[in-house]
Motif scaffolding. Structure first.
Motif, PDB file in Angstrom:
ATOM      1  N   ASP A  90       0.851  -1.188   0.000  1.00 37.36           N
ATOM      2  CA  ASP A  90       0.000   0.000   0.000  1.00 37.36           C
ATOM      3  C   ASP A  90       0.888   1.239   0.000  1.00 37.36           C
ATOM      4  OD1 ASP A  90      -1.866   1.981   0.341  1.00 37.36           O
ATOM      5  OD2 ASP A  90      -2.841   1.063   2.066  1.00 37.36           O
TER       6      ASP A  90
ATOM      7  N   ALA B 161       0.283   4.283  -0.802  1.00 40.21           N
ATOM      8  CA  ALA B 161      -0.348   5.539  -0.386  1.00 40.21           C
ATOM      9  C   ALA B 161      -0.043   5.882   1.065  1.00 40.21           C
ATOM     10  CB  ALA B 161      -1.851   5.477  -0.600  1.00 40.21           C
ATOM     11  N   VAL B 162       0.184   4.894   1.904  1.00 42.89           N
ATOM     12  CA  VAL B 162       0.376   5.142   3.331  1.00 42.89           C
ATOM     13  C   VAL B 162       1.850   5.440   3.675  1.00 42.89           C
ATOM     14  CG1 VAL B 162       0.718   2.745   4.081  1.00 42.89           C
ATOM     15  CG2 VAL B 162      -0.450   4.349   5.571  1.00 42.89           C
TER      16      VAL B 162
ATOM     17  N   CYS C 240       3.284   8.760   5.472  1.00 41.72           N
ATOM     18  CA  CYS C 240       2.255   9.375   6.311  1.00 41.72           C
ATOM     19  C   CYS C 240       2.648   9.255   7.785  1.00 41.72           C
ATOM     20  CB  CYS C 240       0.919   8.684   6.107  1.00 41.72           C
ATOM     21  SG  CYS C 240       0.204   8.908   4.471  1.00 41.72           S
TER      22      CYS C 240
ATOM     23  N   ARG D  17      -4.071   9.215   8.731  1.00 39.06           N
ATOM     24  CA  ARG D  17      -4.933   9.983   7.823  1.00 39.06           C
ATOM     25  C   ARG D  17      -4.402   9.752   6.413  1.00 39.06           C
ATOM     26  NH1 ARG D  17      -7.511  14.869   8.773  1.00 39.06           N
ATOM     27  NH2 ARG D  17      -8.861  14.420  10.513  1.00 39.06           N
ATOM     28  N   VAL D  18      -5.231   9.072   5.610  1.00 36.84           N
ATOM     29  CA  VAL D  18      -4.825   8.726   4.249  1.00 36.84           C
ATOM     30  C   VAL D  18      -6.073   8.596   3.376  1.00 36.84           C
ATOM     31  CG1 VAL D  18      -4.805   6.236   4.728  1.00 36.84           C
ATOM     32  CG2 VAL D  18      -3.340   7.128   2.920  1.00 36.84           C
ATOM     33  N   ARG D  19      -5.932   8.920   2.107  1.00 36.51           N
ATOM     34  CA  ARG D  19      -7.039   8.808   1.138  1.00 36.51           C
ATOM     35  C   ARG D  19      -8.283   9.581   1.563  1.00 36.51           C
ATOM     36  NH1 ARG D  19      -4.305   3.783   0.367  1.00 36.51           N
ATOM     37  NH2 ARG D  19      -5.145   2.816   2.236  1.00 36.51           N
ATOM     38  N   GLY D  20      -8.104  10.726   2.196  1.00 36.77           N
ATOM     39  CA  GLY D  20      -9.231  11.575   2.572  1.00 36.77           C
ATOM     40  C   GLY D  20      -9.977  11.132   3.820  1.00 36.77           C
TER      41      GLY D  20
ATOM     42  N   GLU E 112      -7.561   5.604   8.620  1.00 36.73           N
ATOM     43  CA  GLU E 112      -7.564   4.147   8.552  1.00 36.73           C
ATOM     44  C   GLU E 112      -6.622   3.609   9.613  1.00 36.73           C
ATOM     45  OE1 GLU E 112      -6.904   2.548   4.622  1.00 36.73           O
ATOM     46  OE2 GLU E 112      -7.857   4.286   3.688  1.00 36.73           O
TER      47      GLU E 112
END
Length: 83
Positions: free
Chosen positions: A4, A6-7, A10, A30-33, A36
């Motif tokens: 993943d 995207a994380v 972060c 806080r990820v992808r709006g 999680e």
């Protein structure tokens, strides 16, 4: 298992402290709006509430983290000390 990306990079807060090689904790990121949770692994134990930086994804909602101290917080503390 897919990594993943995207994380990675972060920051988040540990909801459950990590135990180093003895086991993971849990991080809220806080990820992808949104926010999680992931299982969080670290080399050394880190306490609940610590701010951490995600440095790697293990896939399957598991990440590697290190302790994070925001450099901007350090600068504002230095400014207060100088004044």
């Amino acid at each position: 298992m897919a990594q993943d990306d995207a994380v990675i990079g972060c920051t988040g807060t540990l909801l459950i402290g990590t135990r180093g090689s003895a086991g993971p904790g849990e991080i809220l990121v806080r990820v992808r709006g949104g926010s999680e949770t992931f299982l969080a692994w670290s080399q050394a134990p880190l306490p609940k509430g610590a701010t951490v930086l995600v440095i790697e994804s293990r896939g399957c909602r598991e990440v590697d983290v290190i302790e994070w101290i925001d450099p901007l917080d350090a600068l504002s503390g230095d400014a207060a000390d100088a004044g």
